[in-house]
Motif scaffolding. Structure first.
Motif, mmCIF file in Angstrom:
data_model
loop_
_atom_site.group_PDB
_atom_site.id
_atom_site.type_symbol
_atom_site.label_atom_id
_atom_site.label_comp_id
_atom_site.label_asym_id
_atom_site.label_seq_id
_atom_site.Cartn_x
_atom_site.Cartn_y
_atom_site.Cartn_z
ATOM 1 N N ARG A 257 9.916 18.648 -46.379
ATOM 2 C CA ARG A 257 11.066 17.797 -46.113
ATOM 3 C C ARG A 257 12.288 18.222 -46.938
ATOM 4 O O ARG A 257 12.183 18.359 -48.162
ATOM 5 N N GLN A 259 16.172 17.387 -48.165
ATOM 6 C CA GLN A 259 17.327 16.497 -48.327
ATOM 7 C C GLN A 259 18.225 17.135 -49.377
ATOM 8 O O GLN A 259 17.722 17.789 -50.298
ATOM 9 N N ILE A 264 12.423 18.145 -50.912
ATOM 10 C CA ILE A 264 12.347 17.021 -51.858
ATOM 11 C C ILE A 264 11.275 17.296 -52.925
ATOM 12 O O ILE A 264 11.369 16.798 -54.030
ATOM 13 N N PHE A 267 12.394 18.264 -56.429
ATOM 14 C CA PHE A 267 12.908 17.297 -57.416
ATOM 15 C C PHE A 267 11.802 16.965 -58.417
ATOM 16 O O PHE A 267 10.670 16.669 -58.022
ATOM 17 N N GLN A 325 5.737 5.939 -49.840
ATOM 18 C CA GLN A 325 7.035 6.073 -50.502
ATOM 19 C C GLN A 325 7.598 7.487 -50.333
ATOM 20 O O GLN A 325 8.772 7.658 -50.036
ATOM 21 N N LEU A 326 6.752 8.485 -50.516
ATOM 22 C CA LEU A 326 7.253 9.858 -50.470
ATOM 23 C C LEU A 326 7.583 10.319 -49.059
ATOM 24 O O LEU A 326 8.319 11.268 -48.876
ATOM 25 N N GLY A 329 11.277 6.524 -44.771
ATOM 26 C CA GLY A 329 11.228 5.618 -43.615
ATOM 27 C C GLY A 329 10.088 5.933 -42.662
ATOM 28 O O GLY A 329 9.406 5.032 -42.166
ATOM 29 N N SER B 109 21.624 6.605 -40.309
ATOM 30 C CA SER B 109 20.468 7.449 -40.652
ATOM 31 C C SER B 109 20.031 8.303 -39.470
ATOM 32 O O SER B 109 20.147 7.903 -38.313
ATOM 33 N N GLY B 114 18.282 10.909 -44.446
ATOM 34 C CA GLY B 114 18.061 9.514 -44.817
ATOM 35 C C GLY B 114 18.666 9.236 -46.176
ATOM 36 O O GLY B 114 19.765 8.693 -46.292
ATOM 37 N N SER B 115 17.969 9.681 -47.217
ATOM 38 C CA SER B 115 18.549 9.590 -48.564
ATOM 39 C C SER B 115 19.867 10.354 -48.597
ATOM 40 O O SER B 115 20.833 9.931 -49.217
ATOM 41 N N TRP B 139 16.034 4.323 -37.374
ATOM 42 C CA TRP B 139 15.960 3.128 -38.241
ATOM 43 C C TRP B 139 17.100 2.150 -37.968
ATOM 44 O O TRP B 139 17.524 1.433 -38.856
ATOM 45 N N THR B 141 18.453 -0.973 -37.060
ATOM 46 C CA THR B 141 18.054 -2.357 -36.859
ATOM 47 C C THR B 141 18.922 -2.989 -35.770
ATOM 48 O O THR B 141 20.134 -2.796 -35.761
ATOM 49 N N THR B 377 16.134 4.518 -51.353
ATOM 50 C CA THR B 377 14.802 4.480 -51.982
ATOM 51 C C THR B 377 14.903 4.246 -53.493
ATOM 52 O O THR B 377 15.963 4.437 -54.090
ATOM 53 N N GLU B 379 13.740 6.115 -55.755
ATOM 54 C CA GLU B 379 14.075 7.366 -56.443
ATOM 55 C C GLU B 379 15.596 7.556 -56.449
ATOM 56 O O GLU B 379 16.170 7.965 -57.464
ATOM 57 N N ASN B 383 18.204 7.678 -59.592
ATOM 58 C CA ASN B 383 19.202 8.734 -59.808
ATOM 59 C C ASN B 383 20.577 8.113 -60.041
ATOM 60 O O ASN B 383 21.312 8.530 -60.934
HETATM 61 C C1 LIG Z 1 12.323 -1.469 -43.171
HETATM 62 C C2 LIG Z 1 13.417 -0.460 -43.120
HETATM 63 C C3 LIG Z 1 14.657 -0.804 -42.593
HETATM 64 C C4 LIG Z 1 15.692 0.112 -42.516
HETATM 65 N N1 LIG Z 1 16.887 -0.264 -41.953
HETATM 66 C C5 LIG Z 1 17.868 0.658 -41.801
HETATM 67 C C6 LIG Z 1 19.083 0.342 -41.106
HETATM 68 O O1 LIG Z 1 19.280 -0.789 -40.640
HETATM 69 N N2 LIG Z 1 20.026 1.291 -40.950
HETATM 70 C C7 LIG Z 1 19.853 2.546 -41.444
HETATM 71 O O2 LIG Z 1 20.747 3.370 -41.290
HETATM 72 N N3 LIG Z 1 18.717 2.894 -42.109
HETATM 73 C C8 LIG Z 1 17.717 1.985 -42.285
HETATM 74 N N4 LIG Z 1 16.532 2.347 -42.906
HETATM 75 C C9 LIG Z 1 16.374 3.748 -43.347
HETATM 76 C C10 LIG Z 1 16.399 3.932 -44.857
HETATM 77 O O3 LIG Z 1 17.677 3.742 -45.359
HETATM 78 C C11 LIG Z 1 15.864 5.342 -45.132
HETATM 79 O O4 LIG Z 1 14.541 5.389 -44.681
HETATM 80 C C12 LIG Z 1 15.934 5.678 -46.593
HETATM 81 O O5 LIG Z 1 17.251 5.825 -47.033
HETATM 82 C C13 LIG Z 1 15.159 6.966 -46.921
HETATM 83 O O6 LIG Z 1 15.516 8.012 -46.084
HETATM 84 P P1 LIG Z 1 14.397 8.838 -45.333
HETATM 85 O O7 LIG Z 1 13.553 7.914 -44.605
HETATM 86 O O8 LIG Z 1 15.042 9.923 -44.559
HETATM 87 O O9 LIG Z 1 13.533 9.474 -46.486
HETATM 88 P P2 LIG Z 1 13.894 10.770 -47.327
HETATM 89 O O10 LIG Z 1 15.299 10.720 -47.722
HETATM 90 O O11 LIG Z 1 13.403 11.958 -46.617
HETATM 91 O O12 LIG Z 1 12.993 10.517 -48.607
HETATM 92 C C14 LIG Z 1 11.642 10.898 -48.710
HETATM 93 C C15 LIG Z 1 11.239 10.772 -50.164
HETATM 94 O O13 LIG Z 1 12.013 11.678 -50.942
HETATM 95 C C16 LIG Z 1 12.611 10.996 -52.021
HETATM 96 N N5 LIG Z 1 13.874 11.622 -52.374
HETATM 97 C C17 LIG Z 1 14.898 11.949 -51.554
HETATM 98 N N6 LIG Z 1 15.899 12.477 -52.255
HETATM 99 C C18 LIG Z 1 15.525 12.473 -53.551
HETATM 100 C C19 LIG Z 1 16.134 12.876 -54.766
HETATM 101 N N7 LIG Z 1 17.363 13.393 -54.787
HETATM 102 N N8 LIG Z 1 15.445 12.715 -55.918
HETATM 103 C C20 LIG Z 1 14.196 12.201 -55.918
HETATM 104 N N9 LIG Z 1 13.571 11.814 -54.794
HETATM 105 C C21 LIG Z 1 14.232 11.937 -53.628
HETATM 106 C C22 LIG Z 1 12.799 9.598 -51.503
HETATM 107 O O14 LIG Z 1 12.953 8.678 -52.542
HETATM 108 C C23 LIG Z 1 11.530 9.385 -50.727
HETATM 109 O O15 LIG Z 1 10.506 9.011 -51.580
HETATM 110 C C24 LIG Z 1 15.483 1.440 -42.994
HETATM 111 C C25 LIG Z 1 14.226 1.793 -43.516
HETATM 112 C C26 LIG Z 1 13.187 0.873 -43.584
HETATM 113 C C27 LIG Z 1 11.855 1.286 -44.143
#
Ligand SMILES: Cc1cc2nc3c(=O)[nH]c(=O)nc-3n(C[C@H](O)[C@H](O)[C@H](O)COP(=O)(O)OP(=O)(O)OC[C@H]3O[C@@H](n4cnc5c(N)ncnc54)[C@H](O)[C@@H]3O)c2cc1C
Lengths: 368, 418
Positions: A257, A259, A264, A267, A325-326, A329, B109, B114-115, B139, B141, B377, B379, B383
């Motif tokens: 993955r 980012q 990731i 990190f 968590q890792l 979403g 997103s 995502g992050s 994601w 909503t 998240t 994490e 940060n």
């Molecule tokens: C119930 C729910 C509701 C949501 N509602 C919305 C919504 O309404 N609108 C919307 O836009 N989004 C929504 N989301 C999306 C949410 O904002 C994202 O899932 C979240 O920001 C994480 O992005 P990702 O899923 O792409 O995970 P990733 O960014 O791929 O993260 C995967 C893992 O890598 C870690 N990681 C990433 N970058 C770093 C870093 N720099 N340092 C350390 N660790 C890192 C993360 O913490 C995580 O553990 C929702 C998610 C959930 C679960």
């Protein structure tokens, strides 16, 4: 004494592993968990027949292969890793062991043999209320008359209860607890499959009113507590396998993955989390393996079984939390497989007693 | 101020009529500005401070009167429009936000970002008078019943990632937009995937300027964080009779549907003592310790939040206490799930008819993992806290060059756990 698997045991593990990869991909798990039976009869026939896993830990006199808890642990670990849907825990580990431990040779012929060749499924009913998997104060009672034994009472969280053709039931008699056996379609038995968050492990509640049953073995006290130890050892190994699967999934995903222009997994926050998790999972595996060895050597069995149950429960849950968590979403979706293990981790944590219960049981077994 | 409240009270008592339709009533509110008093006078408000608007909202509550449509992403859309929209856009959209005729969703997103939200790869290309949009969001909503989306898309691939984004309003009812509901691990389906294939956005629906999308998105996100986990509901209006209340309840039912499990994801600390008493676990010394730890954690977090609010109201600069709430919420939810498990034992697994509290305990256990992911998240929160609050050095970055050269996902995340 240090423990290591032998070459034969490693080969055996690889065979079970290959079988699971081939026959139990998560697409199958997802299909089966939505059915009432919760398993595939053909696959079950292969497990009992071709693979010969059904009696792996039972003595040859009882129709088993004469191996021990270590080999059973290998099967359970691989089953837990793959999340295969099969009535192995209920019919083989729990009911099968009870029959082989307590039943007379002729009873084994009648009740155990059909379990080992996969013809029939059985379930062991001990627990009566949440948390009381070891109750010595059974409310379920057996009375004897000229007609024979009759059982009345309730049982809960009976693994594979709804799938079972045969029920083994713990009940109190005037002279202490005994095990009884009956067909599940006997008059007076009501079996309800319960809905739980983990549909990959089917459980049922039983209501018994004056059910005709046969006493297992001689009319002597049985040690229910000791009987549960093998289930705990098996469960601990299953959980260690589940935790390992989650750890692997998290490592694989975080290496892929991207980012912020990098994987990731690059990190440190994530590397450290996974290093911590590896430590927890390997420690849990050691506990699970050691419990199997202790069981086979009949050394401090309760102590080691409870230690392993507590350690692997915590490790599995931590692996599940971290793995979701890792994944971010995607880890919270139904479509992603992580939740199958997450829910199994949660259900295994409380099945057969919570970690707190087993920490206490361990200390008591140590004499403190 | 008092004068304003008196005026509000008087206007409401003279004009309130529960037999009007919801839209008729709210049109009056929009025309006079009473429901959104802190909006500017020329755009359906009265130009008051946020505090005064809150006092006026309290009068609505007290009199049992329905206010502006609040729920869903509407108010995030309104806040963003008010700050970055042009006159035509504000006139076109704000009123129908108040009346509840339009509902909105947020399209930020993506499967690959995502992050790293600014890593968006949904593209918008100008063809004549229209932007043509291609890409996928996830994601989102409430997207399954939204009329408009707040869309972040890339319009320039040759500049660093934050500079190449633009912010649009997209009409969700068009052939190029497909919405698919996503099921969550807890069985609910509150969010969606949104696929855009040659979807069309007219030039008028660009918010702010081309390349300024990230700044606009930051406004939306700031408002989102402020409203994080606000309790939604009809409260005292649930029982009232009259056409308008019927319509209002129907609206809430649809708008609140995706949020039904939100209390469970926070861990339901409020249920802990009740469950411990019901089950007798309250008498177990080990469980008592865990319950006490949880209550200490949860109360301290509430007081930290209150301290931050009080400092803000007193006009002091924000201290570290203001950035910790989200992280605290994750820790509390996780611990609460543990304590609920200890209390309920194997009963915690039950979801069917025989389950304690109608399956709520099991729902807690499978919902809390959302807290440490949604809205940024843990994490990422850590940060932010370490870099912005503690002043730690920033991570070296690998994504500062032209976006087209930045490494990104070749595949989007759908792997299983095996
Ligand atoms: C119930 C729910 C509701 C949501 N509602 C919305 C919504 O309404 N609108 C919307 O836009 N989004 C929504 N989301 C999306 C949410 O904002 C994202 O899932 C979240 O920001 C994480 O992005 P990702 O899923 O792409 O995970 P990733 O960014 O791929 O993260 C995967 C893992 O890598 C870690 N990681 C990433 N970058 C770093 C870093 N720099 N340092 C350390 N660790 C890192 C993360 O913490 C995580 O553990 C929702 C998610 C959930 C679960």
């Amino acid at each position: 004494m240090a423990f290591a698997f032998t070459q034969d045991q490693d080969n055996f593990r690889h065979m079970v592993q290959r079988f699971c990869v081939e026959k139990a991909p998560t697409t199958e798990t997802r299909k089966l968990m939505d059915t009432e039976a919760g398993y595939d009869r053909q696959v079950w026939q292969l497990i009992c027949g071709e693979l010969g896993l059904a009696g792996i830990h039972l003595p040859e006199e009882a129709g088993g292969s004469g191996f021990g808890a270590v080999e059973l642990g290998i099967v359970m670990e691989e089953f837990g890793r793959s999340m295969i849907c099969a009535p192995y825990m209920g019919s083989i580990v729990m009911a099968g062991t009870a029959l082989s431990t307590c039943a007379t040779p002729s009873q084994q012929q009648r009740w155990l043999a059909p379990l080992l060749n996969g013809e029939k499924i059985a379930a062991l009913a001990i627990c009566e209320a949440s948390g009381e998997f070891y109750s010595t104060h059974l409310h379920c009672t057996a009375r004897i008359s000229s007609e024979g034994w009759q059982i009345s009472g309730e049982k809960r969280f009976v693994v594979n209860g709804k799938q079972a053709d045969t029920l083994i039931i713990a009940a109190a008699t005037d002279n202490g607890p005994r095990l009884f056996v009956t067909e599940s379609n006997a008059t007076g038995i009501d079996i309800q499959q319960v809905e739980t968050m983990d549909p990959t492990r089917k459980m049922a509640d039983l209501k018994l009113s004056s059910v005709d049953a046969e006493l297992l073995g001689q009319d002597v006290p049985i040690d229910l507590d000791a009987l549960q130890n093998l289930t705990l050892v098996a469960l601990a190994n299953e959980m260690a396998g589940g935790a390992q699967a989650l750890l692997e999934a998290a490592v694989e995903y975080t290496k892929l993955r991207v980012q912020f222009g990098r994987t990731i997994g690059s990190f440190q926050a994530i590397k450290h989390k996974l290093a911590d998790l590896l430590l927890i999972v390997e420690s849990a595996k050691s506990a699970a393996y050691q419990a199997a060895v202790a069981f086979d050597n009949k050394e401090d069995v309760s102590e080691n079984a409870s230690l392993a149950k507590a350690a692997t429960s915590e490790a599995y849950l931590q692996a599940a939390i971290d793995c979701v968590q890792l994944h971010g979403g995607i880890g919270f979706t139904w479509e992603n497989d992580t939740h199958l293990w997450f829910k199994r981790a949660k259900s295994s944590e409380v099945f057969m007693g919570t970690p707190a219960f087993h920490r206490e049981r361990m200390l008591q077994a140590m004499g403190d | 101020m008092d004068n304003l409240i008196t005026q509000a009270r008087q206007w409401l008592s003279e004009n309130w009529d529960p037999d009007l339709s919801l839209v008729e009533w709210r049109t009056k509110l929009a025309e006079t500005g009473w429901a959104t008093a802190d909006w500017p006078e020329e755009y359906f408000g009265k130009g008051t401070s946020a505090e005064d608007a809150a006092e006026i909202a309290a009068v609505f509550q007290e009199m049992g009167i329905v206010g502006a449509a609040q729920s869903g992403v509407r108010m995030l859309a309104a806040a963003t429009l008010l700050e970055h929209g042009n006159d035509t856009q504000k006139r076109k959209y704000l009123k129908r936000i108040i009346t509840g005729e339009d509902s909105w969703c947020q399209l930020f997103s993506e499967p690959g970002s995502g992050s790293d939200l600014a890593g968006s790869t949904t593209r918008a290309d100008l063809k004549g008078d229209e932007w043509i949009v291609n890409g996928q969001k996830v994601w989102n909503t409430s997207a399954h019943h939204a009329d408009y989306g707040l869309l972040l898309a890339r319009t320039d691939w040759d500049v660093p990632k934050h500079q190449g984004l633009s912010y649009f309003i997209i009409d969700m009812h068009q052939p190029g937009v497909e919405v698919r509901q996503l099921k969550q691990m807890n069985g609910h389906a509150s969010f969606n995937e949104v696929f855009m294939t040659d979807a069309v956005v007219s030039r008028d629906n660009l918010l702010s300027e081309v390349g300024n999308g990230w700044q606009v998105a930051v406004t939306t996100l700031a408002h989102e964080r402020r409203s994080f986990d606000r309790i939604r509901g009809g409260g005292s209006l649930a029982e009232q009779k009259g056409r308008i209340y019927d319509e209002y309840r129907k609206e809430l039912e649809i708008d609140n549907e995706p949020y039904k499990w939100y209390p469970q994801r926070a861990g339901r600390v409020d249920l802990i003592l009740e469950r411990a008493r019901e089950t007798g676990a309250i008498n177990d010394p080990v469980t008592r310790q865990e319950i006490a730890k949880l209550l200490i954690m949860s109360r301290s977090a509430q007081w930290t939040a209150a301290r931050a609010r009080a400092a803000q109201q007193a006009g002091k600069p924000q201290g570290p206490e203001g950035s910790l709430g989200k992280l605290a919420a994750s820790n509390i939810a996780r611990l609460a799930a543990r304590v609920h498990t200890d209390i309920s034992g194997a009963d915690a697994l039950l979801t069917g008819a025989a389950s304690p509290h109608d399956g709520i305990i099991a729902e807690i256990l499978v919902s809390v993992p959302a807290v440490s992911i949604a809205g940024g998240t843990d994490e990422i929160q850590k940060n932010i806290i370490s870099e912005r609050v503690l002043g730690m050095p920033k991570e070296p970055r690998f994504d500062t060059g032209p976006f087209k050269d930045v490494p990104r996902n070749s595949v989007s995340g759908k792997w299983g756990a095996s």
